[in-house]
Design a protein around this motif. Structure first.
Motif, mmCIF file in Angstrom:
data_model
loop_
_atom_site.group_PDB
_atom_site.id
_atom_site.type_symbol
_atom_site.label_atom_id
_atom_site.label_comp_id
_atom_site.label_asym_id
_atom_site.label_seq_id
_atom_site.Cartn_x
_atom_site.Cartn_y
_atom_site.Cartn_z
ATOM 1 N N SER A 67 0.829 -1.204 0.000
ATOM 2 C CA SER A 67 0.000 0.000 0.000
ATOM 3 C C SER A 67 0.865 1.256 0.000
ATOM 4 O O SER A 67 0.574 2.229 -0.718
ATOM 5 C CB SER A 67 -0.921 -0.002 1.227
ATOM 6 N N LEU A 68 1.922 1.260 0.790
ATOM 7 C CA LEU A 68 2.828 2.412 0.831
ATOM 8 C C LEU A 68 3.453 2.650 -0.544
ATOM 9 O O LEU A 68 3.510 3.791 -1.026
ATOM 10 C CB LEU A 68 3.925 2.182 1.878
ATOM 11 N N ASN A 69 3.920 1.592 -1.175
ATOM 12 C CA ASN A 69 4.520 1.724 -2.509
ATOM 13 C C ASN A 69 3.518 2.289 -3.508
ATOM 14 O O ASN A 69 3.855 3.144 -4.336
ATOM 15 C CB ASN A 69 5.024 0.364 -3.002
ATOM 16 N N TYR A 70 2.279 1.825 -3.435
ATOM 17 C CA TYR A 70 1.256 2.266 -4.377
ATOM 18 C C TYR A 70 1.017 3.766 -4.279
ATOM 19 O O TYR A 70 0.858 4.449 -5.295
ATOM 20 C CB TYR A 70 -0.049 1.513 -4.111
ATOM 21 N N PHE A 71 1.012 4.296 -3.080
ATOM 22 C CA PHE A 71 0.723 5.711 -2.875
ATOM 23 C C PHE A 71 1.971 6.596 -2.960
ATOM 24 O O PHE A 71 1.911 7.785 -2.647
ATOM 25 C CB PHE A 71 0.018 5.929 -1.536
ATOM 26 N N GLY A 72 3.075 6.017 -3.395
ATOM 27 C CA GLY A 72 4.260 6.831 -3.628
ATOM 28 C C GLY A 72 5.183 6.971 -2.446
ATOM 29 O O GLY A 72 6.055 7.849 -2.431
ATOM 30 N N TYR A 73 5.033 6.099 -1.445
ATOM 31 C CA TYR A 73 5.943 6.106 -0.287
ATOM 32 C C TYR A 73 6.800 4.842 -0.385
ATOM 33 O O TYR A 73 6.353 3.753 0.004
ATOM 34 C CB TYR A 73 5.158 6.125 1.022
ATOM 35 N N PRO A 74 8.017 4.930 -0.928
ATOM 36 C CA PRO A 74 8.810 3.745 -1.254
ATOM 37 C C PRO A 74 9.217 2.936 -0.031
ATOM 38 O O PRO A 74 10.060 3.360 0.761
ATOM 39 C CB PRO A 74 10.039 4.323 -1.975
ATOM 40 N N ALA A 75 8.609 1.762 0.113
ATOM 41 C CA ALA A 75 8.908 0.877 1.246
ATOM 42 C C ALA A 75 9.763 -0.306 0.822
ATOM 43 O O ALA A 75 10.076 -1.165 1.640
ATOM 44 C CB ALA A 75 7.598 0.375 1.866
ATOM 45 N N GLY A 76 10.117 -0.361 -0.467
ATOM 46 C CA GLY A 76 10.940 -1.455 -0.941
ATOM 47 C C GLY A 76 10.114 -2.683 -1.299
ATOM 48 O O GLY A 76 8.880 -2.637 -1.358
ATOM 49 N N THR A 77 10.798 -3.793 -1.504
ATOM 50 C CA THR A 77 10.127 -5.043 -1.858
ATOM 51 C C THR A 77 9.215 -5.488 -0.720
ATOM 52 O O THR A 77 9.647 -5.530 0.439
ATOM 53 C CB THR A 77 11.161 -6.149 -2.131
ATOM 54 N N PRO A 78 7.950 -5.808 -1.010
ATOM 55 C CA PRO A 78 7.030 -6.251 0.056
ATOM 56 C C PRO A 78 7.439 -7.623 0.589
ATOM 57 O O PRO A 78 6.969 -8.656 0.126
ATOM 58 C CB PRO A 78 5.668 -6.308 -0.646
ATOM 59 N N ASP A 79 8.328 -7.631 1.559
ATOM 60 C CA ASP A 79 8.849 -8.883 2.102
ATOM 61 C C ASP A 79 8.339 -9.178 3.500
ATOM 62 O O ASP A 79 8.712 -10.179 4.117
ATOM 63 C CB ASP A 79 10.373 -8.856 2.110
ATOM 64 N N GLY A 80 7.483 -8.298 4.038
ATOM 65 C CA GLY A 80 6.945 -8.531 5.374
ATOM 66 C C GLY A 80 7.866 -8.111 6.491
ATOM 67 O O GLY A 80 7.584 -8.366 7.661
ATOM 68 N N VAL A 81 8.975 -7.452 6.143
ATOM 69 C CA VAL A 81 9.930 -6.982 7.153
ATOM 70 C C VAL A 81 9.901 -5.459 7.154
ATOM 71 O O VAL A 81 10.309 -4.823 6.178
ATOM 72 C CB VAL A 81 11.357 -7.485 6.861
ATOM 73 N N LEU A 82 9.415 -4.855 8.208
ATOM 74 C CA LEU A 82 9.324 -3.395 8.298
ATOM 75 C C LEU A 82 10.641 -2.831 8.819
ATOM 76 O O LEU A 82 10.802 -2.522 10.003
ATOM 77 C CB LEU A 82 8.153 -2.980 9.203
ATOM 78 N N GLY A 83 11.582 -2.711 7.900
ATOM 79 C CA GLY A 83 12.898 -2.190 8.252
ATOM 80 C C GLY A 83 12.981 -0.677 8.142
ATOM 81 O O GLY A 83 11.960 0.027 8.138
ATOM 82 N N ARG A 84 14.212 -0.173 8.026
ATOM 83 C CA ARG A 84 14.443 1.275 8.012
ATOM 84 C C ARG A 84 13.685 1.964 6.898
ATOM 85 O O ARG A 84 13.057 2.997 7.097
ATOM 86 C CB ARG A 84 15.952 1.536 7.853
ATOM 87 N N ARG A 85 13.720 1.371 5.712
ATOM 88 C CA ARG A 85 13.073 2.004 4.566
ATOM 89 C C ARG A 85 11.552 2.046 4.743
ATOM 90 O O ARG A 85 10.907 3.047 4.426
ATOM 91 C CB ARG A 85 13.441 1.246 3.299
ATOM 92 N N SER A 86 10.990 0.953 5.225
ATOM 93 C CA SER A 86 9.545 0.910 5.451
ATOM 94 C C SER A 86 9.134 1.909 6.527
ATOM 95 O O SER A 86 8.089 2.574 6.414
ATOM 96 C CB SER A 86 9.109 -0.504 5.851
ATOM 97 N N ARG A 87 9.938 2.046 7.582
ATOM 98 C CA ARG A 87 9.606 2.993 8.653
ATOM 99 C C ARG A 87 9.639 4.431 8.139
ATOM 100 O O ARG A 87 8.810 5.265 8.524
ATOM 101 C CB ARG A 87 10.587 2.829 9.829
#
Length: 527
Positions: A67-87
């Motif tokens: 969802s973040l990637n779709y709305f233009g907030y780059p969270a990286g590959t959807p791997d289920g790990v909320l790391g630095r980039r996802s945060r």
């Protein structure tokens, strides 16, 4: 083989550009633009694997990243790990909606995000109208989802109910006028002149002027003048000013913040007797400032036509018509293409603004100034758009680009940022120049924009013959498998443009030869 190598470079650039932009560097051809951005988004990163996380939690985290990637907030590959980039992506999302940017989602914030994602990908007329009427593009769905789930009580929330393209406060006034007159609200909205748009208080936002004389009701008018409703923007929304005036124009009002009054000049003009020009003083409409003594220069309204105002009107009509023109409802090809121009403009602004938000150390005003320089530098090529075939224009722009020494990724990032800036500020030289750069870089679906500008006459002469050539470049690229860049959730959009172009050209849809893929000028992105 050369085409394959170029395609690979474009793919790498497209992966790199959504990352965060760090620095703008000066020194691009004659002060063109600065800002080389080093992207590391396409580097292989070692995945972290954590134990003790259930499959359902991991899937929910993937949904969050998607969802973040779709709305233009780059969270990286959807791997289920909320790391630095996802945060970091979560923090940006929270900041956009007015919540504390903690990087940790509350249950409510998570439900808004995922709910908005499913709402957006489901599409439909309501979602399309929502996206088209808001400069935030697809992020408008986030705002609507937040407001629907919070009943408008979220920090910074704005009510979204109302007519497409109009603030809620203005929509209420339209209903009020319609309730006391014969025309319905929808009929009023279709009457040219009923609503005028202008930035009356200089804050960069559209303000609204409603001329109640179009209602034809004595409730709003006396023998000499009618009530004019002026809505001026403020931090808390739009403020209504009820003023008496005959034939109002934006120049009729003086506004400071949300407070407006009839200007002194308008008052004096209304009360002063009519002046008759002396017989010996002939009246002329020519403007004295020709570039060449032998060529007179005449100013026309079309020369300064505002695409922003045009799109506001188009959105109102789209809403009154019950949604966007489709392949099955296509009747007026010009209006259908006008709708698609405004829709593409919205998406371009959303994409560029998402990149601008990641640029550190440079203000929006500085970005705007640098992008204005891009439009000035490529002015010759922008003018050529109205005179030459698409292949010739792209060849010339490509030759210019080769002299910059910038990488395709840098130039593509720059062009997307300046495309958004040009459209948002109504600087069509900048917008067109940016689109030309993207096409010359091999991003051929952007050629659609050139077709729109030529078919509708914004920033270019009305040249429908040349427009068909540009539409052909974009449609041929999409047919060959290029990734759509606008309204990606509308699968029939290319078919609609194809049919509208066919009607526009009188049945001749032959496209121009594909432009040469070369390298061009700059802005870029880094994580």
């Amino acid at each position: 083989m050369a085409f394959k190598h170029i395609s690979a470079a474009i793919l790498a650039a497209s992966i790199a550009q959504p990352a965060a932009a760090n620095d703008f560097l000066g020194g691009v051809v004659g002060g063109l633009i600065g800002g080389a951005i080093v992207s590391e988004a396409n580097k292989n990163k070692r995945r972290k694997v954590y134990s003790g996380v259930s499959a359902s939690v991991r899937q929910e985290r993937r949904d969050i990243q998607t969802s973040l990637n779709y709305f233009g907030y780059p969270a990286g590959t959807p791997d289920g790990v909320l790391g630095r980039r996802s945060r970091a992506a979560i923090a940006s999302y929270q900041s956009f909606l007015g919540y504390p940017a903690t990087g940790q989602l509350s249950e409510f914030e998570k439900n808004i995000l995922i709910g908005a994602y499913h709402r957006a990908i489901a599409g439909g007329a309501d979602v399309n109208r929502l996206i088209a009427r808001d400069a935030n593009g697809v992020k408008a769905v986030l705002i609507a989802q937040r407001d629907d789930m919070s009943s408008g009580t979220a920090p910074g929330a704005r009510r979204t109910a109302g007519y497409a393209g109009l603030p809620y406060e203005v929509s209420v006034a339209v209903d009020e006028i319609a309730d006391s007159s014969d025309p319905s609200a929808e009929q009023l909205l279709q009457r040219s002149g009923f609503i005028q748009l202008a930035d009356l208080n200089g804050d960069g936002n559209n303000d609204y002027i409603l001329d109640t004389s179009f209602a034809g009701s004595s409730f709003w008018c006396n023998a000499t003048q009618c009530k004019t409703l002026v809505f001026a923007s403020s931090a808390a929304g739009y403020v209504r000013n009820d003023l008496l005036l005959h034939n109002p124009t934006p120049a009729s009002f003086d506004c400071i913040g949300p407070n407006c009054r009839v200007s002194t000049a308008s008052t004096q003009m209304a009360s002063a007797p009519a002046l008759t020009a002396p017989e010996e003083a002939p009246v002329t409409t020519a403007v004295a400032a020709p570039a060449f003594p032998a060529l007179p220069l005449f100013q026309t309204e079309e020369a300064n036509a505002s695409l922003t105002t045009h799109c506001s009107k188009v959105n109102l009509l789209t809403n009154a018509n019950g949604g966007f023109t489709t392949v099955s409802t296509l009747g007026d090809p010009d209006f259908a293409l006008s709708e698609q121009l405004c829709l593409a403009r919205t998406y371009a602004i959303a994409e560029g603004d998402a990149m601008i938000a990641k640029v550190s150390g440079v203000s929006s005003a500085q970005i705007e100034q640098q992008c204005q320089g891009l439009g000035t530098t490529l002015k010759e090529h922008v003018s050529a758009l109205s005179l030459k075939d698409s292949s010739d224009v792209v060849r010339d722009v490509s030759g210019f680009v080769l002299k910059t020494g910038m990488s395709p990724a840098q130039l593509a990032g720059t062009a997307k940022i300046c495309l958004a800036t040009g459209y948002r500020t109504d600087n069509l030289d900048t917008a067109i120049a940016s689109g030309l750069l993207l096409v010359a870089l091999g991003n051929r679906p952007y050629a659609e924009l050139m077709g729109h500008h030529l078919s509708q006459g914004f920033g270019a002469s009305v040249r429908k013959d040349l427009a068909v050539s540009w539409y052909g470049v974009a449609l041929d690229a999409l047919s060959a498998g290029a990734t759509p860049v606008f309204a990606t959730t509308q699968p029939e959009r290319a078919d609609l443009i194809q049919q509208a172009t066919f009607a526009l050209s009188g049945g001749n849809t032959a496209g121009a030869a594909a432009p040469a893929n070369t390298a061009l000028p700059v802005f870029s992105v880094t994580e």
